[in-house]
Design a protein around this motif. Structure first.
Motif, PDB file in Angstrom:
ATOM      1  N   VAL A  25       0.842  -1.196   0.000  1.00  0.00           N
ATOM      2  CA  VAL A  25       0.000   0.000   0.000  1.00  0.00           C
ATOM      3  C   VAL A  25       0.876   1.244   0.000  1.00  0.00           C
ATOM      4  CG1 VAL A  25      -1.709   1.350   1.273  1.00  0.00           C
ATOM      5  CG2 VAL A  25      -1.885  -1.147   1.223  1.00  0.00           C
ATOM      6  N   GLY A  26       0.634   2.113  -0.985  1.00  0.00           N
ATOM      7  CA  GLY A  26       1.270   3.419  -1.009  1.00  0.00           C
ATOM      8  C   GLY A  26       0.292   4.452  -0.484  1.00  0.00           C
ATOM      9  N   MET A  27       0.664   5.168   0.576  1.00  0.00           N
ATOM     10  CA  MET A  27      -0.229   6.143   1.202  1.00  0.00           C
ATOM     11  C   MET A  27       0.449   7.505   1.235  1.00  0.00           C
ATOM     12  SD  MET A  27      -2.179   6.022   4.901  1.00  0.00           S
ATOM     13  CE  MET A  27      -0.809   6.390   5.976  1.00  0.00           C
ATOM     14  N   TYR A  28      -0.240   8.493   0.703  1.00  0.00           N
ATOM     15  CA  TYR A  28       0.265   9.871   0.688  1.00  0.00           C
ATOM     16  C   TYR A  28      -0.640  10.734   1.549  1.00  0.00           C
ATOM     17  CZ  TYR A  28       2.108  14.321  -1.067  1.00  0.00           C
ATOM     18  OH  TYR A  28       2.690  15.554  -1.169  1.00  0.00           O
ATOM     19  N   VAL A  29      -0.051  11.451   2.486  1.00  0.00           N
ATOM     20  CA  VAL A  29      -0.807  12.338   3.361  1.00  0.00           C
ATOM     21  C   VAL A  29      -0.221  13.736   3.262  1.00  0.00           C
ATOM     22  CG1 VAL A  29      -1.408  12.862   5.762  1.00  0.00           C
ATOM     23  CG2 VAL A  29      -1.464  10.494   4.949  1.00  0.00           C
ATOM     24  N   CYS A  30      -1.086  14.715   3.080  1.00  0.00           N
ATOM     25  CA  CYS A  30      -0.626  16.103   3.027  1.00  0.00           C
ATOM     26  C   CYS A  30      -0.117  16.524   4.400  1.00  0.00           C
ATOM     27  CB  CYS A  30      -1.765  17.023   2.584  1.00  0.00           C
ATOM     28  SG  CYS A  30      -2.224  16.807   0.856  1.00  0.00           S
ATOM     29  N   GLY A  31       1.153  16.866   4.449  1.00  0.00           N
ATOM     30  CA  GLY A  31       1.788  17.218   5.709  1.00  0.00           C
ATOM     31  C   GLY A  31       1.689  18.701   6.017  1.00  0.00           C
ATOM     32  N   PRO A  32       2.522  19.173   6.944  1.00  0.00           N
ATOM     33  CA  PRO A  32       2.399  20.549   7.423  1.00  0.00           C
ATOM     34  C   PRO A  32       2.992  21.573   6.460  1.00  0.00           C
ATOM     35  CG  PRO A  32       4.279  19.517   8.451  1.00  0.00           C
ATOM     36  CD  PRO A  32       3.625  18.443   7.615  1.00  0.00           C
ATOM     37  N   THR A  33       2.418  22.769   6.485  1.00  0.00           N
ATOM     38  CA  THR A  33       3.063  23.934   5.901  1.00  0.00           C
ATOM     39  C   THR A  33       3.819  24.585   7.042  1.00  0.00           C
ATOM     40  OG1 THR A  33       1.335  24.228   4.243  1.00  0.00           O
ATOM     41  CG2 THR A  33       2.722  26.138   4.732  1.00  0.00           C
ATOM     42  N   VAL A  34       5.145  24.536   6.995  1.00  0.00           N
ATOM     43  CA  VAL A  34       5.943  24.800   8.189  1.00  0.00           C
ATOM     44  C   VAL A  34       6.257  26.286   8.366  1.00  0.00           C
ATOM     45  CG1 VAL A  34       6.895  22.508   8.512  1.00  0.00           C
ATOM     46  CG2 VAL A  34       7.929  24.004   6.812  1.00  0.00           C
ATOM     47  N   TYR A  35       5.211  27.032   8.725  1.00  0.00           N
ATOM     48  CA  TYR A  35       5.395  28.439   9.054  1.00  0.00           C
ATOM     49  C   TYR A  35       5.121  28.710  10.527  1.00  0.00           C
ATOM     50  CZ  TYR A  35       0.323  29.229   9.158  1.00  0.00           C
ATOM     51  OH  TYR A  35      -1.025  29.207   9.483  1.00  0.00           O
ATOM     52  N   THR A  64       4.185   1.893   2.303  1.00  0.00           N
ATOM     53  CA  THR A  64       5.075   3.032   2.071  1.00  0.00           C
ATOM     54  C   THR A  64       4.268   4.284   2.383  1.00  0.00           C
ATOM     55  OG1 THR A  64       6.268   1.862   0.315  1.00  0.00           O
ATOM     56  CG2 THR A  64       6.535   4.251   0.429  1.00  0.00           C
ATOM     57  N   TYR A  65       4.565   4.865   3.526  1.00  0.00           N
ATOM     58  CA  TYR A  65       3.823   6.026   4.015  1.00  0.00           C
ATOM     59  C   TYR A  65       4.621   7.283   3.674  1.00  0.00           C
ATOM     60  CZ  TYR A  65       1.667   9.175   7.528  1.00  0.00           C
ATOM     61  OH  TYR A  65       1.047  10.227   8.180  1.00  0.00           O
ATOM     62  N   VAL A  66       4.036   8.134   2.840  1.00  0.00           N
ATOM     63  CA  VAL A  66       4.672   9.381   2.424  1.00  0.00           C
ATOM     64  C   VAL A  66       3.873  10.546   3.005  1.00  0.00           C
ATOM     65  CG1 VAL A  66       5.365  10.826   0.471  1.00  0.00           C
ATOM     66  CG2 VAL A  66       5.466   8.324   0.282  1.00  0.00           C
ATOM     67  N   ARG A  67       4.560  11.399   3.751  1.00  0.00           N
ATOM     68  CA  ARG A  67       3.933  12.617   4.291  1.00  0.00           C
ATOM     69  C   ARG A  67       4.866  13.786   3.992  1.00  0.00           C
ATOM     70  NH1 ARG A  67       3.809  12.322  10.318  1.00  0.00           N
ATOM     71  NH2 ARG A  67       5.865  13.289  10.082  1.00  0.00           N
ATOM     72  N   ASN A  68       4.406  14.682   3.146  1.00  0.00           N
ATOM     73  CA  ASN A  68       5.275  15.745   2.661  1.00  0.00           C
ATOM     74  C   ASN A  68       5.432  16.872   3.673  1.00  0.00           C
ATOM     75  OD1 ASN A  68       2.476  16.750   1.978  1.00  0.00           O
ATOM     76  ND2 ASN A  68       3.704  18.511   1.363  1.00  0.00           N
ATOM     77  N   VAL A  69       6.402  17.709   3.409  1.00  0.00           N
ATOM     78  CA  VAL A  69       6.575  18.975   4.124  1.00  0.00           C
ATOM     79  C   VAL A  69       6.513  20.094   3.093  1.00  0.00           C
ATOM     80  CG1 VAL A  69       8.174  20.426   5.429  1.00  0.00           C
ATOM     81  CG2 VAL A  69       7.944  17.998   6.002  1.00  0.00           C
ATOM     82  N   THR A  70       5.562  21.006   3.250  1.00  0.00           N
ATOM     83  CA  THR A  70       5.493  22.186   2.386  1.00  0.00           C
ATOM     84  C   THR A  70       6.425  23.236   2.972  1.00  0.00           C
ATOM     85  OG1 THR A  70       3.228  21.754   1.649  1.00  0.00           O
ATOM     86  CG2 THR A  70       4.012  24.016   1.498  1.00  0.00           C
ATOM     87  N   ASP A  71       7.578  23.416   2.331  1.00  0.00           N
ATOM     88  CA  ASP A  71       8.580  24.341   2.864  1.00  0.00           C
ATOM     89  C   ASP A  71       8.756  25.583   1.998  1.00  0.00           C
ATOM     90  OD1 ASP A  71       9.782  23.020   0.767  1.00  0.00           O
ATOM     91  OD2 ASP A  71      11.658  22.587   1.827  1.00  0.00           O
ATOM     92  N   ILE A  72       7.822  25.811   1.069  1.00  0.00           N
ATOM     93  CA  ILE A  72       7.772  27.076   0.338  1.00  0.00           C
ATOM     94  C   ILE A  72       6.300  27.405   0.116  1.00  0.00           C
ATOM     95  CG2 ILE A  72       8.043  25.887  -1.885  1.00  0.00           C
ATOM     96  CD1 ILE A  72       9.168  29.489  -0.978  1.00  0.00           C
ATOM     97  N   ASP A  73       5.898  28.588   0.558  1.00  0.00           N
ATOM     98  CA  ASP A  73       4.488  28.948   0.544  1.00  0.00           C
ATOM     99  C   ASP A  73       4.386  30.422   0.922  1.00  0.00           C
ATOM    100  OD1 ASP A  73       1.474  27.965   0.883  1.00  0.00           O
ATOM    101  OD2 ASP A  73       1.937  29.166   2.655  1.00  0.00           O
ATOM    102  N   ASP A  74       3.266  31.056   0.542  1.00  0.00           N
ATOM    103  CA  ASP A  74       3.074  32.468   0.874  1.00  0.00           C
ATOM    104  C   ASP A  74       3.212  32.724   2.373  1.00  0.00           C
ATOM    105  OD1 ASP A  74       2.586  32.925  -1.785  1.00  0.00           O
ATOM    106  OD2 ASP A  74       0.403  33.067  -1.593  1.00  0.00           O
ATOM    107  N   LYS A  75       2.628  31.834   3.189  1.00  0.00           N
ATOM    108  CA  LYS A  75       2.649  32.043   4.642  1.00  0.00           C
ATOM    109  C   LYS A  75       4.064  31.945   5.195  1.00  0.00           C
ATOM    110  CE  LYS A  75      -2.054  30.290   5.359  1.00  0.00           C
ATOM    111  NZ  LYS A  75      -2.872  29.178   5.942  1.00  0.00           N
ATOM    112  N   ILE A  76       4.847  31.032   4.641  1.00  0.00           N
ATOM    113  CA  ILE A  76       6.230  30.895   5.096  1.00  0.00           C
ATOM    114  C   ILE A  76       7.028  32.142   4.749  1.00  0.00           C
ATOM    115  CG2 ILE A  76       8.365  29.573   4.796  1.00  0.00           C
ATOM    116  CD1 ILE A  76       6.611  27.115   4.234  1.00  0.00           C
ATOM    117  N   ILE A  77       6.845  32.634   3.541  1.00  0.00           N
ATOM    118  CA  ILE A  77       7.565  33.839   3.107  1.00  0.00           C
ATOM    119  C   ILE A  77       7.194  35.023   3.980  1.00  0.00           C
ATOM    120  CG2 ILE A  77       7.835  35.472   1.208  1.00  0.00           C
ATOM    121  CD1 ILE A  77       7.361  33.072  -0.696  1.00  0.00           C
ATOM    122  N   GLU A  78       5.896  35.180   4.230  1.00  0.00           N
ATOM    123  CA  GLU A  78       5.427  36.321   5.032  1.00  0.00           C
ATOM    124  C   GLU A  78       5.949  36.231   6.468  1.00  0.00           C
ATOM    125  OE1 GLU A  78       1.205  38.300   6.548  1.00  0.00           O
ATOM    126  OE2 GLU A  78       1.210  36.729   5.025  1.00  0.00           O
TER     127      GLU A  78
END
Length: 460
Positions: A25-35, A64-78
Motif C-alpha cells: 500500500v502506497g499512502m500519501y498524506v498532506c503534511g504541514p506547511t511549516v510556518y 510506504t507512508y509518504v507525508r510531505n513537508v510544504t517548505d515554500i508557501d506564501d505564509k512561510i515567506i510572510e
C-alpha cells in the motif's frame, strides 16, 4: 492479509482496499506547511493517519507512508519576512518542531518525507505537460495557471458545480486569469522572494502543484490511499486531481480519505480564526510522562470522519480512561503473546478496524477486554490487551512508570510508609492528612488488599 473497507470520499461509499500492487500500500498524506507550530486540530489529522498506517501493517500489508513537508508557501515567506530571517531558516526550524511534536504523540516517522523545494524539476515537468495538453497557460503577469474549465470532471471530489462557484469566495480572483476559477501552477518571481528558473521565467510553485508532483515522484499512480483533513477536499485535493489526471495520470488516487475537524466550542479550530491551542500548549498542561499518550487517545477515540469537540474536560476524561487501561495492566502484568485473532475480543477489534477504522467500536472491544482482565487476572488476556493496543500505538509504556508519571519533589514512598505507620498506631488523623497532602500535590493513593498501597499521578 485482512480485507479492509474504507470510505472513499470520491465515491461517497465504503470500498474494498485493492492496492495497485498486491500486498503493498502506497499512502500519501498532506503534511504541514511549516510556518508555525501545529495546533491540536492539525495533530488530529496526523494522528489519524499514523493509526491508519499502523493498522495497515498489522493487517499484513507492506506500507510506504509518504507525508510531505510544504517548505515554500506564501505564509512561510510572510512569516520569515516578519522575523527577519530567510524562508528556509524558518522552514527548517518549524520542521524540527513538528517532528518533536509528532514524537510526543508517538507518531511513527513516515517512510518518506519529501520537501517541496527539492522537487522543483518534477513540478516544472508537470506544468510543461499540462501546457502541451492545453490545460495550462502563461498569463500577462507571468504566472502560469491551470485552465479549470478545460478539464472535464472538475469538482467530482468535492461535488461542486463550476457554475455554482462564485469568484472571490474560496478562489482568489486575479486580473490576469482567463477565468476567476483558474489556479496558479507557477507564480512569477516578486522582489525579495525565493525563486527558481523556469521556461516561463523565474518564480516558485503553486501550493497545489507541489503535492501532485511529490505524490507521483514518490509513489507513482494511482496512489492507493491519499489522505488529509476534510478542509483540503476543496480546493487542494480537487486541484491535485485536475493537475495529475489532466497530465495523464488517471486515476490519480484509488481511495481518498478525509478526517473531520476538531472543533473548539463547536467551531472549526484554525489559525485564521485564532481559536486554537497549539499542540505544545496542550501538552504543557499535562503530565510530561502521560500527556502525549493522553492526547493521542483523545484524538483517536472518535471516528476519524466524525467531528469532535475539544474541551479540557473531554481531554481529562480521555486521560482517566487511559489510566484505567494502564491500571489493569499494572494489576495483571501482561504475558508476552502474539495476537490470537480467533479470540472473540480480538475478532471484534479486528472487524471494527477493518470497517473504515471504526475506532469507537474497536475501543469498546478493548474496554470489555479490560473488564475481563480485571475479573480473571489472566496474564494472557492482559497480553492480548496490550498487543491490540499496540496495533494503534497505545498501551505500550510500562504501566507503573506511566501511572506514576513525571517526577515529584516529594518522597512519596516515605510518606506512604509514614501513613501506614500512623494507621497502625491508630493515628487516623495523621494518616488522612498525608493522603490529603499527597492528593493536593497530584498524587492519588490506592489501598490494596493485604495492606499494600500503590500510587499514581493525578493529571488533567
Amino acid at each position: 492479509m485482512f480485507t479492509l473497507r474504507i470510505y472513499n470520499t470520491l465515491s461517497r461509499t465504503k470500498e474494498e482496499l485493492k492496492p495497485r500492487v498486491t500486498g503493498k500500500v502506497g499512502m500519501y498524506v498532506c503534511g504541514p506547511t511549516v510556518y508555525d507550530l501545529i495546533h491540536i486540530g492539525n495533530a488530529r489529522t496526523f494522528t489519524t493517519f499514523d493509526m491508519v498506517s499502523r493498522w495497515l501493517r498489522a493487517a499484513g500489508y507492506e506500507v510506504t507512508y509518504v507525508r510531505n513537508v510544504t517548505d515554500i508557501d506564501d505564509k512561510i515567506i510572510e512569516r520569515a519576512r516578519e522575523r527577519g530571517i530567510a524562508f528556509h531558516e524558518l522552514a527548517e526550524s518549524m520542521t524540527r518542531n513538528f517532528r518533536e511534536d509528532c514524537e510526543r504523540l508517538a507518531l511513527l516517522p513516515p517512510d518518506r518525507e519529501p520537501r517541496a523545494t527539492r522537487y522543483i524539476e518534477a513540478m516544472l515537468g508537470l506544468v510543461g505537460t499540462l501546457e502541451k495538453k492545453g490545460l495550462a497557460y502563461r498569463a500577462e503577469n507571468g504566472d502560469v495557471y491551470f485552465s479549470v474549465r478545460d478539464f472535464p470532471g472538475y469538482g467530482k471530489l468535492s461535488r461542486k458545480n463550476l457554475d455554482d462557484l462564485r469568484a472571490g469566495e474560496r478562489v482568489a480572483v486575479g486580473v490576469s486569469k482567463r477565468d476567476p476559477l483558474d489556479f496558479a501552477l507557477w507564480k512569477a518571481a516578486k522582489p525579495d522572494e525565493p525563486m527558481w528558473e523556469s521556461r516561463w521565467g523565474p518564480g516558485r510553485p503553486g501550493w497545489h502543484l507541489e503535492c501532485s508532483a511529490m505524490a507521483d515522484s514518490e509513489l507513482g499512480t494511482p496512489v492507493d490511499l491519499h489522505g488529509g483533513a476534510v478542509d483540503l477536499q476543496f480546493p487542494h485535493h480537487e486541484n491535485e486531481i485536475a493537475q495529475s489526471e489532466g497530465a495523464g495520470h488517471a486515476p490519480f488516487v484509488g481511495i481518498w480519505m478525509h478526517g473531520a475537524f476538531l472543533n473548539m466550542d463547536s467551531e472549526k479550530m484554525s489559525k485564521s480564526l485564532g481559536n486554537f491551542h497549539t499542540l505544545r500548549d496542550v501538552l504543557g498542561q499535562l503530565d510530561a510522562v502521560q500527556g502525549g499518550e493522553q492526547v493521542r487517545f483523545f484524538l483517536l477515540r472518535g471516528h476519524y470522519r466524525s467531528e469532535i469537540n475539544f474541551t479540557w474536560e473531554s481531554l481529562a476524561d480521555a486521560g482517566n480512561t487511559l489510566r484505567g487501561f494502564y491500571t489493569a495492566l499494572r494489576e495483571t502484568p501482561p504475558a508476552d503473546a502474539k495476537i490470537d485473532w480467533s479470540n472473540p475480543y480480538a475478532a471484534r477489534f479486528r472487524d471494527a478496524m477493518n470497517d473504515d477504522f471504526d475506532m469507537p467500536v474497536a475501543l469498546a472491544a478493548l474496554h470489555d477486554l479490560r473488564g475481563e482482565v480485571n475479573r480473571s487476572r489472566s496474564r494472557e488476556l492482559a497480553g492480548l490487551l496490550k498487543a491490540l493496543g499496540g496495533t494503534i500505538g497505545l498501551l505500550q509504556a510500562d504501566p507503573d512508570a506511566f501511572l506514576k508519571g513525571a517526577g515529584t519533589d516529594l518522597d512519596v514512598e516515605a510518606l506512604i510508609a509514614e501513613r501506614a505507620a500512623a494507621k497502625k498506631s491508630r493515628d487516623f488523623a495523621r494518616a488522612d492528612a498525608i493522603r490529603r497532602d499527597l492528593e493536593a500535590a497530584g498524587i492519588l493513593l490506592e489501598d490494596k488488599p493485604g495492606g499494600a498501597t500503590e500510587w499514581r499521578r493525578k493529571t488533567l
